[in-house]
Scaffold this active site. Sequence first.
Site, PDB file in Angstrom:
ATOM      1  N   SER A 183      -6.770  10.376  -2.476  1.00 51.91           N
ATOM      2  CA  SER A 183      -7.231  11.135  -1.304  1.00 51.91           C
ATOM      3  C   SER A 183      -6.379  12.396  -1.127  1.00 51.91           C
ATOM      4  O   SER A 183      -6.874  13.418  -0.650  1.00 51.91           O
ATOM      5  CB  SER A 183      -7.192  10.262  -0.049  1.00 51.91           C
ATOM      6  N   LYS A 235       0.830  -1.210   0.000  1.00 54.14           N
ATOM      7  CA  LYS A 235       0.000   0.000   0.000  1.00 54.14           C
ATOM      8  C   LYS A 235       0.863   1.257   0.000  1.00 54.14           C
ATOM      9  O   LYS A 235       0.525   2.262  -0.658  1.00 54.14           O
ATOM     10  CB  LYS A 235      -0.932  -0.016   1.228  1.00 54.14           C
TER      11      LYS A 235
HETATM   12  N1  LIG Z   1     -10.356   8.374   0.374  1.00 52.98           N
HETATM   13  C1  LIG Z   1      -9.737   7.332  -0.142  1.00 52.98           C
HETATM   14  O1  LIG Z   1      -9.978   6.908  -1.278  1.00 52.98           O
HETATM   15  C2  LIG Z   1      -8.718   6.594   0.650  1.00 52.98           C
HETATM   16  C3  LIG Z   1      -8.239   7.071   1.855  1.00 52.98           C
HETATM   17  N2  LIG Z   1      -7.346   6.330   2.587  1.00 52.98           N
HETATM   18  C4  LIG Z   1      -6.803   6.823   3.828  1.00 52.98           C
HETATM   19  O2  LIG Z   1      -7.800   6.731   4.834  1.00 52.98           O
HETATM   20  C5  LIG Z   1      -7.612   7.787   5.794  1.00 52.98           C
HETATM   21  C6  LIG Z   1      -8.915   8.585   5.861  1.00 52.98           C
HETATM   22  O3  LIG Z   1      -9.073   9.181   4.587  1.00 52.98           O
HETATM   23  P1  LIG Z   1     -10.416   9.892   4.090  1.00 52.98           P
HETATM   24  O4  LIG Z   1     -11.592   9.205   4.631  1.00 52.98           O
HETATM   25  O5  LIG Z   1     -10.260  10.059   2.637  1.00 52.98           O
HETATM   26  O6  LIG Z   1     -10.252  11.297   4.827  1.00 52.98           O
HETATM   27  P2  LIG Z   1     -11.319  12.486   4.903  1.00 52.98           P
HETATM   28  O7  LIG Z   1     -10.535  13.746   4.921  1.00 52.98           O
HETATM   29  O8  LIG Z   1     -12.372  12.308   3.874  1.00 52.98           O
HETATM   30  O9  LIG Z   1     -11.995  12.251   6.309  1.00 52.98           O
HETATM   31  C7  LIG Z   1     -11.337  12.483   7.521  1.00 52.98           C
HETATM   32  C8  LIG Z   1     -12.406  12.838   8.512  1.00 52.98           C
HETATM   33  O10 LIG Z   1     -11.824  12.886   9.816  1.00 52.98           O
HETATM   34  C9  LIG Z   1     -12.452  13.958  10.495  1.00 52.98           C
HETATM   35  N3  LIG Z   1     -11.679  14.375  11.636  1.00 52.98           N
HETATM   36  C10 LIG Z   1     -10.404  14.793  11.671  1.00 52.98           C
HETATM   37  N4  LIG Z   1     -10.053  15.093  12.933  1.00 52.98           N
HETATM   38  C11 LIG Z   1     -11.152  14.874  13.713  1.00 52.98           C
HETATM   39  C12 LIG Z   1     -11.440  15.016  15.094  1.00 52.98           C
HETATM   40  N5  LIG Z   1     -10.507  15.451  15.960  1.00 52.98           N
HETATM   41  N6  LIG Z   1     -12.675  14.698  15.541  1.00 52.98           N
HETATM   42  C13 LIG Z   1     -13.622  14.258  14.678  1.00 52.98           C
HETATM   43  N7  LIG Z   1     -13.421  14.098  13.354  1.00 52.98           N
HETATM   44  C14 LIG Z   1     -12.193  14.409  12.884  1.00 52.98           C
HETATM   45  C15 LIG Z   1     -12.570  15.036   9.446  1.00 52.98           C
HETATM   46  O11 LIG Z   1     -13.497  15.986   9.861  1.00 52.98           O
HETATM   47  P3  LIG Z   1     -13.474  17.501   9.327  1.00 52.98           P
HETATM   48  O12 LIG Z   1     -14.019  17.410   7.931  1.00 52.98           O
HETATM   49  O13 LIG Z   1     -14.342  18.208  10.282  1.00 52.98           O
HETATM   50  O14 LIG Z   1     -12.032  17.936   9.359  1.00 52.98           O
HETATM   51  C16 LIG Z   1     -13.048  14.200   8.251  1.00 52.98           C
HETATM   52  O15 LIG Z   1     -14.444  14.042   8.264  1.00 52.98           O
HETATM   53  C17 LIG Z   1      -6.430   8.627   5.278  1.00 52.98           C
HETATM   54  O16 LIG Z   1      -5.229   8.199   5.883  1.00 52.98           O
HETATM   55  C18 LIG Z   1      -6.393   8.303   3.784  1.00 52.98           C
HETATM   56  O17 LIG Z   1      -5.122   8.443   3.202  1.00 52.98           O
HETATM   57  C19 LIG Z   1      -6.990   5.069   2.193  1.00 52.98           C
HETATM   58  C20 LIG Z   1      -7.467   4.541   1.017  1.00 52.98           C
HETATM   59  C21 LIG Z   1      -8.267   5.313   0.120  1.00 52.98           C
HETATM   60  C1  LIG Z   2      -6.746   5.221  -3.989  1.00 55.17           C
HETATM   61  C2  LIG Z   2      -5.377   5.090  -3.412  1.00 55.17           C
HETATM   62  C3  LIG Z   2      -4.986   3.628  -3.440  1.00 55.17           C
HETATM   63  C4  LIG Z   2      -4.410   5.851  -4.278  1.00 55.17           C
HETATM   64  O1  LIG Z   2      -3.107   5.701  -3.872  1.00 55.17           O
HETATM   65  C5  LIG Z   2      -5.354   5.627  -2.025  1.00 55.17           C
HETATM   66  O2  LIG Z   2      -5.045   4.935  -1.075  1.00 55.17           O
HETATM   67  C6  LIG Z   2      -5.613   7.052  -1.771  1.00 55.17           C
HETATM   68  O3  LIG Z   2      -6.346   7.691  -2.544  1.00 55.17           O
HETATM   69  O4  LIG Z   2      -5.094   7.557  -0.787  1.00 55.17           O
END
Ligand SMILES: NC(=O)C1=CN([C@@H]2O[C@H](COP(=O)(O)OP(=O)(O)OC[C@H]3O[C@@H](n4cnc5c(N)ncnc54)[C@H](OP(=O)(O)O)[C@@H]3O)[C@@H](O)[C@H]2O)C=CC1
Ligand SMILES: CC(C)(CO)C(=O)C(=O)O
Length: 330
Positions: A279, A210
Amino acid sequence: MSSPTNRRVCIVGAGAIGCTLAARLGASGQPVNVLARGQTLAALRDNGVRLTDLDGSHHSPVNTSHSTAELGEQDLIFICTKAPALAGLLPTLGPLIGPETVVVPVVNGVPWWYFHGLPGRFAGRQVQAVDPDGALSAALDLQRILGCVVFITAESEAPGVARSDNPHLMILGEPDGRLSERLHWVRALVEQAGIEARASEHIRDPLWTKIIANLSSNPLSVITGATLEQLYGRADLRGVVAKIIQETLLIAAAYGARIAFDPETFMKLGADMGAVRTSMLQDYGHGRPLELAAIGDAVIELAGYQGLGMPVTQDILTLARFRGEQPTAH
Ligand SMILES: NC(=O)C1=CN([C@@H]2O[C@H](COP(=O)(O)OP(=O)(O)OC[C@H]3O[C@@H](n4cnc5c(N)ncnc54)[C@H](OP(=O)(O)O)[C@@H]3O)[C@@H](O)[C@H]2O)C=CC1
Ligand SMILES: CC(C)(CO)C(=O)C(=O)O
């Protein structure tokens, strides 16, 4: 320990990944608590959580609060925030944590627990890029942590609403490799929610896969604005991607990762994921902090411990960081 039907499960951070998990768990009949704030908190209270994925639409009410004290002790916590949020978040989680609570960080990049549970010359070392001065390790007992690698693509369409256009896979594993009872029940719970879930005795192996995926796509996507389809599919961009992959594979090998990794097959799979915005590109578009420390600097740091360099990757990180810092760029 509570039975599988009455486990208290909390999602911390209800963005793209948090909503995907909350919606799938909720729709499978598992009650879900969500720690959220601001507009997301209001939307989840009013409308529950919504997800559209390859299986259709999922909707579930959730119990949500901005207060850890109100949510109380949990059996299982999925931390679904971006890496830069962890330093502010972890010290606030106390009221959610009981003696048996399992914490699963669903966060990209080198995790702050990377060296926890490992024997050998790096035992107990901290990764400074993600855990400066050990602040994260001090804020949350590392024994609570169950490792996780998430292969999900998701995007937030609105507060409390996520969309995901690829199959879901989560790999779970104890940092010390044990096939523990908690690993089995957490895996079963995720699988029951319609997310493919695997238990691994070597969680750092998929972790390196990853890391290669993120390091070869996320920073470049910020510099170029390209989707996965473009990064892994276009001949010109693939050349840069391939160099980052080669550099990272050497570091993974130095840490003993056993991964069968064919760059050509990997790039074909990446291109087939379609017009996915990483992301990090989503964060860039919203003017949010980028996960460059966890996805990039930490790997460079690990390379340094092995006396290795990553010149192309370092240059790409420099460019991505510069782009992310431009106030006019968003
Ligand atoms: N999106 C994707 O396709 C992928 C993401 N990931 C990984 O997964 C993880 C999450 O990503 P993703 O879901 O995209 O992130 P987002 O930015 O979409 O979501 C993060 C959330 O966490 C909330 N948050 C942050 N701090 C707090 C807090 N103290 N209390 C409550 N809520 C909080 C934010 O709220 P607020 O909006 O209010 O700041 C936001 O809603 C990351 O490490 C990302 O790299 C992995 C694979 C794919
Ligand atoms: C979709 C993917 C695998 C791209 O690296 C991911 O993990 C991200 O968006 O952070």
